[in-house]
Design an enzyme around this catalytic site. Sequence first.
Site, short mmCIF file in Angstrom:
data_model
loop_
_atom_site.label_atom_id
_atom_site.label_comp_id
_atom_site.label_asym_id
_atom_site.label_seq_id
_atom_site.Cartn_x
_atom_site.Cartn_y
_atom_site.Cartn_z
N LYS A 125 103.67 37.29 6.64
CA LYS A 125 103.57 36.09 7.49
C LYS A 125 104.94 35.71 7.85
O LYS A 125 105.86 35.56 7.29
CB LYS A 125 102.92 35.11 6.81
CG LYS A 125 101.50 35.46 6.33
CD LYS A 125 100.66 34.10 5.93
CE LYS A 125 99.20 34.22 5.90
NZ LYS A 125 98.52 33.21 5.40
N GLY B 294 109.94 37.36 -4.48
CA GLY B 294 108.61 37.76 -4.47
C GLY B 294 108.27 39.29 -4.53
O GLY B 294 108.76 40.06 -5.31
N ARG C 7 112.68 38.91 -17.83
CA ARG C 7 113.32 37.64 -17.86
C ARG C 7 113.85 37.41 -19.27
O ARG C 7 114.80 36.55 -19.31
CB ARG C 7 112.20 36.70 -17.60
CG ARG C 7 111.96 36.68 -16.08
CD ARG C 7 110.80 35.63 -15.72
NE ARG C 7 110.45 35.38 -14.33
CZ ARG C 7 109.44 35.14 -13.91
NH1 ARG C 7 108.31 34.84 -14.53
NH2 ARG C 7 109.24 34.95 -12.44
N GLY D 63 110.56 31.90 -5.46
CA GLY D 63 110.62 30.55 -4.53
C GLY D 63 111.88 29.90 -4.37
O GLY D 63 112.16 29.53 -3.63
P1 AMP Z 1 105.37 38.16 1.71
O1 AMP Z 1 104.69 37.79 0.36
O2 AMP Z 1 105.23 37.32 2.60
O3 AMP Z 1 106.88 38.88 1.31
O4 AMP Z 1 104.28 39.65 2.01
C1 AMP Z 1 104.27 40.61 1.05
C2 AMP Z 1 102.85 41.29 1.29
O5 AMP Z 1 102.81 41.59 2.77
C3 AMP Z 1 102.51 42.65 0.83
O6 AMP Z 1 101.58 42.43 -0.09
C4 AMP Z 1 102.35 43.42 1.65
O7 AMP Z 1 101.22 44.36 1.47
C5 AMP Z 1 101.91 42.67 2.93
N1 AMP Z 1 102.14 43.48 4.12
C6 AMP Z 1 103.36 44.07 4.65
N2 AMP Z 1 103.22 44.95 5.79
C7 AMP Z 1 101.98 44.54 6.07
C8 AMP Z 1 101.26 44.78 7.22
N3 AMP Z 1 101.45 45.69 8.34
N4 AMP Z 1 99.92 44.63 7.35
C9 AMP Z 1 99.26 43.87 6.37
N5 AMP Z 1 100.10 43.36 5.29
C10 AMP Z 1 101.23 43.78 5.32
#
Ligand code: AMP
Length: 395
Positions: free
Chosen positions: A197, A353, A35, A376
Site C-alpha cells: 500500500k 516488516g 532476536r 515499525g
Molecule cells: P508491506 O507490508 O506494505 O511492505 O506489503 C508487503 C506485502 O505486499 C506482501 O505481503 C506482498 O505479497 C504484497 N505485495 C507486493 N506486491 C504486490 C502486488 N503486486 N499485488 C498485491 N500484493 C502485493
Amino acid sequence: MKTLKDFNFKNKKAIIRVDFNVPLNDKFEVTDATRIQAAKSTIIEILEQGGSCVLMSHLGRPKGVQEEFSLRHIVETATDILGVKVNFVSDCIGEKVATAVANLEPGEILLLENLRFYDEEKKGDVAFAEKLSKFGDIYVNDAFGTAHRAHASTTIIAQFFKEKKCFGNLLAREIESIDKVLNNSEKPVLAILGGAKVSSKITVIENILDKIDHLIIGGGMSFTFVKAKGGKIGDSICEDDKMELALEILKQAKAKGVQVHIPVDVIAADDFSNDANTQTIDITKIPDGWQGLDAGHKSREIFDDVVNKCKTILWNGPLGVFEMENFAGGTIALGHSIDKATKNGAFSLVGGGDSVAAVKQFGFADKVSYVSTGGGAMLEMLEGKSLPGIEAILK
Ligand code: AMP
C-alpha cells in the site's frame, strides 16, 4: 550518544531491555531465535567486563498472566545461544525478583518474567517503571523493536537512571545505520519502496525525498501511481483515494531532482494464486481480469542499473507477492542487484516488516550491509519521528 563504551560494568548490575519476543510453535519451542542472537553482543560484553545482566522483555500479547506467554519457554534456547546459563525468575517485580537480583553474581544472567503480564508495562506506568529500575545500577536499552513505544521498560524507566543509561550494541547499530542512510550518506542515494500500500509508506516517502537521488516504487504500491498517470492496471491492487497524492509525490520528486523509477512491465496473473495463468505485459496496458503480481524482466534490468549506480541503498517492501513462488522473481532479482552493489562498496540497509522476511527467506541477509530488526520502529525513524525509547536515553 551513550553506549556500553561509556561505562565500566565491573561489579555492576546492568538492567537490560532486550527484545526476546520470539515466535514459538505449539510445543513452545523457539522457531526463530534471531532476536536472541541479536542481543548476544551486549550481554556478553557486560559479562566479560565483570558485570551481571538482568534481562527484561515482553513476549507476545498476553492478557494478564498466561502461562503460554511465559518467558520460561525461551530459557533453554537463550542459554544455548549465549553460552552462559540464563537464570529465570517467575515474576518481573516484587520480593522474589529483588532476592534473585540481590543474589546475582558478576558473570551471571537473570531473566525476568514477561513484562506484559502487568498492564502497567504498556501503559507506561511510572510506579511500575520505578520498581523495575531498582533491579540494576545501569539501564541499557537494546530493544529496537519496541523503541517506538513509550512503555515502562522501554522509556519511562530511563528517568530513574539520570546519567547511568545507554544504548546497547544492537540499538546503537540500528541508529547508526539509519543515520548513515538519512543523514550521512554517500551519494547517489536510492530508496526502494515496495509492498502492498501507498498509504502505509506516504510519510516515509515525504520525509526521505529531500535526502535521496533515486526512488524505486515497486510492488502493489506502483499501480496507484500507474493508474493516476492514466495507465490501465486491470484488476491490480490500487488505492483510488491516494491517486492524487501519488501525482503530488511525483511532482515533489521532480521539483527536488529525485529520479523516480516505476516498473515498466509486470507479470500479470488471471487470479491471485500461485497456479494462475500468467503473462508479462506493459504495466500501463493490463487487461481487465488480470492483475500485476510481480515486476517484469525489463523492470528488473532497469532496477539493476539504478541499484548499481548508487552508493547508499535503502530497501523497504517487496517488489511482488514474494510469498508465492511464481511471483517472487522480482524481489529475488532485486536482492541479487543489491548484493552486487554492496560487494562493490555500496551501503545497503534493509528494514521494515516484509522485506526482512523476504531477505531472510531468499538468503540475502548476510549479503546486505545491515538488516534492521525493528519493523515499525524503523518505519517511524524513516518517517522522521523521534522514538520515545531513543529520546529517553538521549535526555
Ligand atoms: P508491506 O507490508 O506494505 O511492505 O506489503 C508487503 C506485502 O505486499 C506482501 O505481503 C506482498 O505479497 C504484497 N505485495 C507486493 N506486491 C504486490 C502486488 N503486486 N499485488 C498485491 N500484493 C502485493
